[in-house]
Design a protein around this motif. Structure first.
Motif, short mmCIF file in Angstrom:
data_model
loop_
_atom_site.label_atom_id
_atom_site.label_comp_id
_atom_site.label_asym_id
_atom_site.label_seq_id
_atom_site.Cartn_x
_atom_site.Cartn_y
_atom_site.Cartn_z
N PHE A 126 0.79 -1.24 0.04
CA PHE A 126 0.16 -0.10 0.20
C PHE A 126 0.60 1.15 0.09
O PHE A 126 1.87 1.36 0.55
N SER A 127 0.16 2.31 -0.55
CA SER A 127 0.90 3.71 -0.68
C SER A 127 0.38 4.66 0.32
O SER A 127 1.02 5.33 0.72
N GLU A 128 -0.90 4.39 0.75
CA GLU A 128 -1.11 5.34 1.69
C GLU A 128 -2.48 4.54 2.45
O GLU A 128 -2.93 3.70 1.71
N TRP A 129 -2.99 5.06 3.54
CA TRP A 129 -4.18 4.58 4.19
C TRP A 129 -5.01 5.52 4.85
O TRP A 129 -4.45 6.52 5.05
N ARG A 130 -6.28 5.23 5.24
CA ARG A 130 -7.15 6.18 5.93
C ARG A 130 -8.20 5.24 6.47
O ARG A 130 -8.44 4.25 6.09
N TRP A 131 -8.98 6.07 7.39
CA TRP A 131 -10.33 5.56 8.04
C TRP A 131 -11.30 6.10 7.21
O TRP A 131 -11.55 7.15 6.99
N ILE A 132 -12.29 5.22 6.74
CA ILE A 132 -13.57 5.61 5.90
C ILE A 132 -14.74 4.96 6.28
O ILE A 132 -14.70 3.88 7.05
N ALA A 133 -15.82 5.59 6.22
CA ALA A 133 -17.14 4.96 6.31
C ALA A 133 -17.44 3.78 5.43
O ALA A 133 -16.68 3.60 4.47
N ALA A 134 -18.32 3.10 5.77
CA ALA A 134 -18.68 1.51 5.04
C ALA A 134 -19.04 2.04 3.48
O ALA A 134 -18.49 1.28 2.58
N ASP A 135 -19.98 3.01 3.40
CA ASP A 135 -20.24 3.47 2.07
C ASP A 135 -19.26 3.82 1.23
O ASP A 135 -19.27 3.56 -0.24
N ALA A 136 -18.37 4.60 1.69
CA ALA A 136 -17.06 5.35 1.10
C ALA A 136 -16.09 4.01 0.66
O ALA A 136 -15.56 3.96 -0.64
N MET A 137 -16.14 2.80 1.50
CA MET A 137 -15.44 1.64 1.18
C MET A 137 -16.08 1.00 -0.38
O MET A 137 -15.33 0.77 -1.09
N LEU A 138 -17.12 0.99 -0.17
CA LEU A 138 -17.88 0.22 -1.42
C LEU A 138 -17.67 1.19 -2.51
O LEU A 138 -17.49 0.61 -3.73
#
Length: 161
Positions: A126-138
């Motif tokens: 991976f080049s970067e990461w973040r915390w996201i909501a479930a709908d954003a993950m989809l």
């Protein structure tokens, strides 16, 4: 490879991890090997004879440097879930031995601090990461994995933001 040859291939046994923080946001990481933005949750193959739960903990450590003491297991999918790779990708991944992946997904709460997550591992994925909501993950996942991500999110919805 022809479509008929690909159909005869098995699925690769794999685990996936929905790692959530205290707010129910999902850990998502940008694949380093993708020419277009491709965010995903940690996942990886199960070694021969390896227990899926053990594989999930190993994958977290290998991919994002998260050790077992930094997570609390919450749940796992009732069933194995499978997805097919696009046919044009099959010959280039896993030596053309699999048509896709059959996965057991695990939901885990992250107990550590954000600065304890390290994607600059021995073999970075991976080049970067973040915390996201479930709908954003989809919306962030590549289209051929979207259906399986929807099933996983639906099953774990009560814990997710």
């Amino acid at each position: 490879m022809t479509p008929a040859q690909i159909e005869k291939l098995p699925y690769r046994p794999c685990v996936g991890i929905v790692l959530i923080n205290a707010q129910g946001l999902i850990f998502a990481a940008q694949r380093i090997d993708s020419p277009t933005p491709a965010w995903q949750m940690p996942q990886g193959g199960i070694d021969a004879g390896e227990n899926p739960g053990v594989a999930a903990l190993r994958e977290l450590q290998e991919e994002i440097s998260v050790t077992p003491d930094l997570v609390a297991p919450l749940s796992e999918t009732r069933d194995w879930l499978a997805y097919d790779l696009p046919h044009e990708i099959v010959p280039n991944i896993w030596n053309g031995c699999y048509k896709g992946q059959q996965q057991r997904w695990f939901l885990m709460r992250y107990l550590g601090r954000d600065d304890q997550i390290n994607i600059q591992t021995a073999h970075p994925e991976f080049s970067e990461w973040r915390w996201i909501a479930a709908d954003a993950m989809l919306h962030a996942i590549v289209p051929f994995k979207r259906q399986i991500y929807q099933q996983v999110i639906d099953e774990f919805r009560d814990w997710l933001a």
